[in-house]
Write an enzyme that holds these catalytic residues in place. Structure first.
Site, short mmCIF file in Angstrom:
data_model
loop_
_atom_site.label_atom_id
_atom_site.label_comp_id
_atom_site.label_asym_id
_atom_site.label_seq_id
_atom_site.Cartn_x
_atom_site.Cartn_y
_atom_site.Cartn_z
N GLU A 57 0.85 -1.20 0.00
CA GLU A 57 0.00 0.00 0.00
C GLU A 57 0.89 1.25 0.00
O GLU A 57 1.93 1.27 0.67
CB GLU A 57 -0.84 -0.02 1.30
CG GLU A 57 -1.65 1.24 1.55
CD GLU A 57 -2.29 1.25 2.95
OE1 GLU A 57 -1.67 0.74 3.91
OE2 GLU A 57 -3.40 1.80 3.07
N ASN A 59 -6.93 6.17 -2.01
CA ASN A 59 -5.83 5.26 -1.69
C ASN A 59 -6.02 4.07 -2.63
O ASN A 59 -6.93 3.25 -2.44
CB ASN A 59 -5.94 4.85 -0.21
CG ASN A 59 -4.76 4.02 0.24
OD1 ASN A 59 -4.03 3.46 -0.56
ND2 ASN A 59 -4.58 3.92 1.55
N LYS A 76 -9.34 1.99 -2.09
CA LYS A 76 -9.58 1.50 -0.72
C LYS A 76 -10.92 1.98 -0.16
O LYS A 76 -11.23 3.19 -0.21
CB LYS A 76 -8.44 1.96 0.18
CG LYS A 76 -8.47 1.42 1.60
CD LYS A 76 -7.20 1.82 2.34
CE LYS A 76 -7.10 1.29 3.74
NZ LYS A 76 -5.83 1.66 4.39
N GLU A 111 -6.14 8.84 7.43
CA GLU A 111 -6.67 8.38 6.14
C GLU A 111 -8.07 8.93 5.89
O GLU A 111 -8.42 9.23 4.75
CB GLU A 111 -6.68 6.85 6.08
CG GLU A 111 -5.32 6.25 5.84
CD GLU A 111 -5.40 4.80 5.45
OE1 GLU A 111 -5.95 4.50 4.38
OE2 GLU A 111 -4.92 3.96 6.22
N CYS A 128 -4.92 -3.01 2.83
CA CYS A 128 -4.64 -2.91 4.27
C CYS A 128 -5.85 -3.17 5.16
O CYS A 128 -6.25 -4.29 5.35
CB CYS A 128 -3.97 -1.58 4.59
SG CYS A 128 -3.19 -1.67 6.23
N ASN A 143 0.23 -1.19 5.39
CA ASN A 143 1.14 -0.45 6.29
C ASN A 143 0.48 -0.55 7.65
O ASN A 143 -0.51 0.15 7.91
CB ASN A 143 1.21 1.04 5.94
CG ASN A 143 2.05 1.35 4.72
OD1 ASN A 143 3.21 1.74 4.83
ND2 ASN A 143 1.45 1.21 3.55
N1 CDV Z 1 -3.01 1.41 6.55
C1 CDV Z 1 -3.95 0.82 7.31
O1 CDV Z 1 -5.07 0.64 6.88
N2 CDV Z 1 -3.59 0.46 8.56
C2 CDV Z 1 -4.51 -0.09 9.53
C3 CDV Z 1 -4.11 0.31 10.92
C4 CDV Z 1 -4.40 1.73 11.19
C5 CDV Z 1 -4.83 -0.50 11.97
C6 CDV Z 1 -4.60 -1.60 9.43
O2 CDV Z 1 -5.73 -2.12 9.47
O3 CDV Z 1 -3.58 -2.28 9.38
#
Ligand code: CDV
Length: 311
Positions: A47, A110, A127, A146, A172, A197
């Site tokens: 990501e 994203n 996303k 975000e 993510c 991430n």
């Molecule tokens: N980049 C993300 O979406 N990170 C989230 C963190 C904030 C919990 C994740 O679900 O990994």
């Protein structure tokens, strides 16, 4: 019969704010060269792979925020990735911050794209589950903005025919939600590619910190098994601008088993030979949706957003 696709998670170690896009692309090209030398067909990158994870900072100046976004894809800086795809006959997925003029206004997403062996974009995903908060919350060790910097994705979770299989993507936080996998499962997806991430520390729930790696694999393994699909999860990880992020990039089979996993929190290629036909045994028996699902009994899933306890 088998349909073998050799796939790699192209895990990236930290990207500091001082690292420019050219240096990151050079790191990715190195992984692509390694992948090609190992007979890989498709490499998945994380990501927001081109810059540091900028939502960790509150920035009042929109021009500063926009400096982390891509206005075109490919661009001058990212073109070498597309050239490498053609030269090495190697597909890739890439996460990046997308700035686009759409519906008569500037929109920011994203985003992740899938590029095939001819260097053509064959799929795009924006996303949907944006974690974090909208306003500056100085009590946190770091921000997770975000919800401020991106709009919720407007493409749902499409599934594409490419490279002899059925592919989908998510990003993510999406991987923690069963709806993500099911929407793609209902389109017959055979491989889901996702970048992440994930900080070790969760400011609103520090009691979760010790479980970050476990939860990462738990959700991807469940999503793979319950939908009879391969899942390729790829991290940007290590200590980035003082923020410690989990690694654990993994390739998960439709059995729910992890077949290959990263052992570092740095640039690392994780490779597995994936038989797309291994999905069939799950899709036609335990998770034969047509035969066993009861959607009439699931209406609450789309009609209700938050939990409402009975009186
Ligand atoms: N980049 C993300 O979406 N990170 C989230 C963190 C904030 C919990 C994740 O679900 O990994």
């Amino acid at each position: 019969m088998s349909r073998i696709l050799t796939v790699a998670a192209g895990q990236l170690g930290p990207i500091q704010r001082s690292h420019d896009r050219a240096s990151v692309v050079a790191r990715m090209l190195k992984l692509m060269e390694q992948a090609a030398a190992n007979g890989v067909d498709l490499v998945a990158f994380p990501e927001l792979a081109l810059t540091t994870f900028f939502p960790r900072w509150f920035m009042a100046d929109q021009a500063e925020v926009d400096s982390f976004f891509e206005r075109e894809m490919p661009s001058r800086e990212t073109a070498p990735l597309f050239e490498a795809a053609r030269r090495l006959k190697l597909g890739f997925t890439l996460g990046y911050a997308e700035l686009v003029e759409q519906d008569g206004r500037t929109r920011r997403f994203n985003t992740q794209i899938m590029v095939d062996k001819t260097g053509s974009v064959v799929g795009k995903y924006r996303k949907i589950h944006l974690p974090g908060h909208r306003e500056h919350e100085p009590w946190r060790a770091f921000q997770h903005l975000e919800k401020r910097y991106f709009e919720v994705g407007d493409l749902s979770w499409p599934v594409w025919r490419a490279m002899g299989g059925l592919f989908g993507m998510c990003i993510c936080n999406d991987r923690r939600w069963p709806e993500t996998y099911r929407v793609m499962g209902l389109q017959g997806v055979e491989m889901i590619l996702l970048g992440y991430n994930t900080p070790v520390h969760n400011p609103p729930a520090p009691d979760h910190d010790r479980l970050g790696d476990f939860h990462n694999h738990l959700v991807m393994q469940a999503g793979a098994y319950q939908n009879g699909t391969w899942v390729v999860g790829v991290a940007k990880c290590g200590v980035e601008e003082g923020c410690d992020m989990i690694g654990g990039s993994a390739i998960v089979a439709p059995t729910g088993e992890i077949v290959a996993q990263a052992i570092t929190r740095d640039d690392e290629l994780v490779i597995a030979r994936c038989d797309l036909d291994a999905c069939k045994s799950y899709k036609t028996t335990t998770f034969n949706f047509e035969r066993h699902r009861e959607p009439d009994q699931y209406r609450m899933i789309v009609e209700r957003k938050g939990a409402i306890e009975p009186p």
